[in-house]
Design an enzyme around this catalytic site. Sequence first.
Site, short mmCIF file in Angstrom:
data_model
loop_
_atom_site.label_atom_id
_atom_site.label_comp_id
_atom_site.label_asym_id
_atom_site.label_seq_id
_atom_site.Cartn_x
_atom_site.Cartn_y
_atom_site.Cartn_z
N HIS A 1 -7.54 0.98 0.20
CA HIS A 1 -7.61 0.44 -1.05
C HIS A 1 -8.79 1.05 -2.21
O HIS A 1 -8.67 1.26 -3.13
CB HIS A 1 -7.47 -0.97 -1.14
CG HIS A 1 -5.94 -1.40 -0.90
ND1 HIS A 1 -5.48 -2.12 0.32
CD2 HIS A 1 -4.75 -1.47 -1.82
CE1 HIS A 1 -4.59 -2.37 0.31
NE2 HIS A 1 -3.71 -2.05 -0.88
N GLU B 1 7.85 -3.87 2.02
CA GLU B 1 6.74 -3.34 2.69
C GLU B 1 6.40 -3.60 3.92
O GLU B 1 5.34 -3.37 4.75
CB GLU B 1 5.60 -3.32 1.97
CG GLU B 1 5.01 -4.57 1.43
CD GLU B 1 3.71 -4.54 0.52
OE1 GLU B 1 3.29 -3.44 0.37
OE2 GLU B 1 3.33 -5.65 -0.22
N ASP C 1 2.03 0.33 3.10
CA ASP C 1 1.87 -0.80 4.26
C ASP C 1 3.24 -0.53 5.24
O ASP C 1 3.07 -0.68 6.64
CB ASP C 1 2.03 -2.20 3.86
CG ASP C 1 0.89 -2.67 3.17
OD1 ASP C 1 -0.24 -2.67 4.01
OD2 ASP C 1 0.44 -3.12 2.04
N CYS D 1 6.38 2.49 -4.80
CA CYS D 1 5.25 2.72 -5.59
C CYS D 1 3.94 2.89 -4.56
O CYS D 1 2.87 2.73 -5.06
CB CYS D 1 4.81 1.11 -6.26
SG CYS D 1 4.76 -0.27 -5.06
C1 PEP Z 1 1.97 -0.28 -0.70
O1 PEP Z 1 1.96 -0.88 0.54
O2 PEP Z 1 2.65 0.96 -0.46
C2 PEP Z 1 1.32 -0.63 -2.06
C3 PEP Z 1 1.90 -0.04 -3.01
O3 PEP Z 1 0.57 -1.85 -1.95
P1 PEP Z 1 -0.88 -1.76 -1.55
O4 PEP Z 1 -1.20 -0.22 -1.28
O5 PEP Z 1 -1.54 -2.41 -2.65
O6 PEP Z 1 -0.91 -2.51 -0.36
MG MG Z 2 1.09 -2.95 0.11
#
Ligand code: PEP
Ligand code: MG
Length: 592
Positions: free
Chosen positions: A202, A445, A469, A516
């Site tokens: 992140h 996810e 994820d 996403c």
């Molecule tokens: C993902 O897991 O692809 C996602 C978009 O959420 P994050 O990266 O915030 O866990």
């Molecule tokens: Mg995620």
Amino acid sequence: MPVRFHRQKKEACFRGIAASPGVSFGPVFIFLQKELEVPIYQIDKTRHDEEIQRFQSALIKTREQIAQVRAKVANKLGENEAKIFDSHLLVLEDQALIQETIDYHNEHSCNIDYCFHIVAKRYISEFSHINDEYIRERVTDIRDVSRRLLHNLLGQDKIAIGYRLTTPSIILSEDLTPSDAASFSKDRVLGIVTDSGSRTSHSVIMARSLRVPAVVGLHDISWKVEDGDQLLIDGYEGLVFLNPSQKTLQQYGKLEDKHEHRKKVFLKACDVPTQTKDKKPIRLLANIEGLDDVDNVLECQAGGVGLLRTESLYLRGEGFPSEEQQFEIYRTIVSKLTPRPVTIRTLDLGGDKRLKNYAFVAEEENPFMGFRAIRFCLEHKELFKEQLRAILRSSAYGVVKILYPMISSEMEMIQANQVLEEARAELRLQGIRFDENIPIGCMIEIPGAVYIADRLAKHAQFFSVGTNDLIQYLLAVDRINDRIAHLYQPNHPAVLRALVQIVESAKKSKTPVSVCGEMAGDPLYAPFLVGLGIQELSINPVLLPEIKYLLASADLAQLKKLAKQANKMVDPNEILQLFRKFYADHMGTLSL
Ligand code: PEP
Ligand code: MG
């Protein structure tokens, strides 16, 4: 523990993972932020004086080190920049802190490092809750100084310079958590280099959103760089040059020209509608972290926001944002982007997005599998409802969608929707306006969610696939562990098959589906996703123009053919080669 290298004047080059595009050159800022593991053991009463003497010696050593760093910084950057170390020295003079440590030691008869750790933590925790800018700055001082002192007490000689960024620098650290990343003043961060991490950690996602070049997964680079070193980082190729030569700097000047040219071509492509070569529409939306990213959304002409991660509001270390504070931020984003839709994801704390200094957020052995996201929200319903109320209220100012993260069961959807219903009922009673038909989305996810997508569809109006994820859980590969980064493979046939299954389930239940996760913003994978039948991708705005350009270069039939070919393959390398060839064929001279 790696052996610390001696000062390296000559150029050296290291290869890591290209995490955020761009090239950057500047002085290094060594950031040591990891919590130290401080042992606890009993000290016999006859050895108390000895232990206190050890503490006094560490205080003296720490003072000397800080004075040395101060002199070095004053010499290199000027007296003004060096002043921060005066506050550090003041912490070490603080008689209350010193005496409380000694008192704790006398009372509990445990090792002095542990006593100091406990007392310093208490100070940090109490000061962090005081709403005063000056006091909060003292928290940073205490934290930095206590880390250095503990290193000395524990006999670890790694230099721990943690001071607020006063000059534009490249941050170098073993690891960078999202809350660390959020704590830096953005205009002073030239780049990020870390020992650990991967493309989907992140802090890296945040770096991309800040448009800051980043190279991660360099294993032990933090042991090879010293204060005063200069770094050149190449976030396209994942290279870091320590003290680069003039020749390297010149070569990079030329490379930057090529990237500038690419950027211009891609940005020009943003002016035309988002579609394939044969004019089949695609929606490209933006992933954002907050208000600061809105201009980027407008600049790349994204069709809206497909993912607003709300965690950064909570990670700034200033306590939980109130409903009012959240509402103001959501409302401003939504108003600025209307009539474009804004998908606001509810809180996804946990995993690598950990809160510090909150009593009720305990350390976990396995945080990515732990008390995360919707699990946390459903146990803290009041907090969750506050966020939902703020989101609902913002829906009166434009087009808003709600997205729940980390859904693993139908029951979680039902419970989340119940809390949403309570929030709605309260707002109705208070006569506060909101969109009664606000669409609800479910993140897919977790592998379990893939199998029950048909059931989840009964409680959601859209799906958003979080490949970051999904990949880590499908392949059991920790998304931030650099040791196994090579196993984190979006090109693994299991990932491709899971995506096929999601698309089929979504089709059957007539649920729109978007992606996403970072796969959507990767030029190697975006064509495959569209070829599968996914018409909406949500991408970091920095990456969007290139994806738009690439998708506009192919007919939908070509994209479908690509997906079909990939789905027949079982060897991840073969799949990767196929995607690379597609990219090279369609980008021509603009390919990297
Ligand atoms: C993902 O897991 O692809 C996602 C978009 O959420 P994050 O990266 O915030 O866990
Ligand atoms: Mg995620």
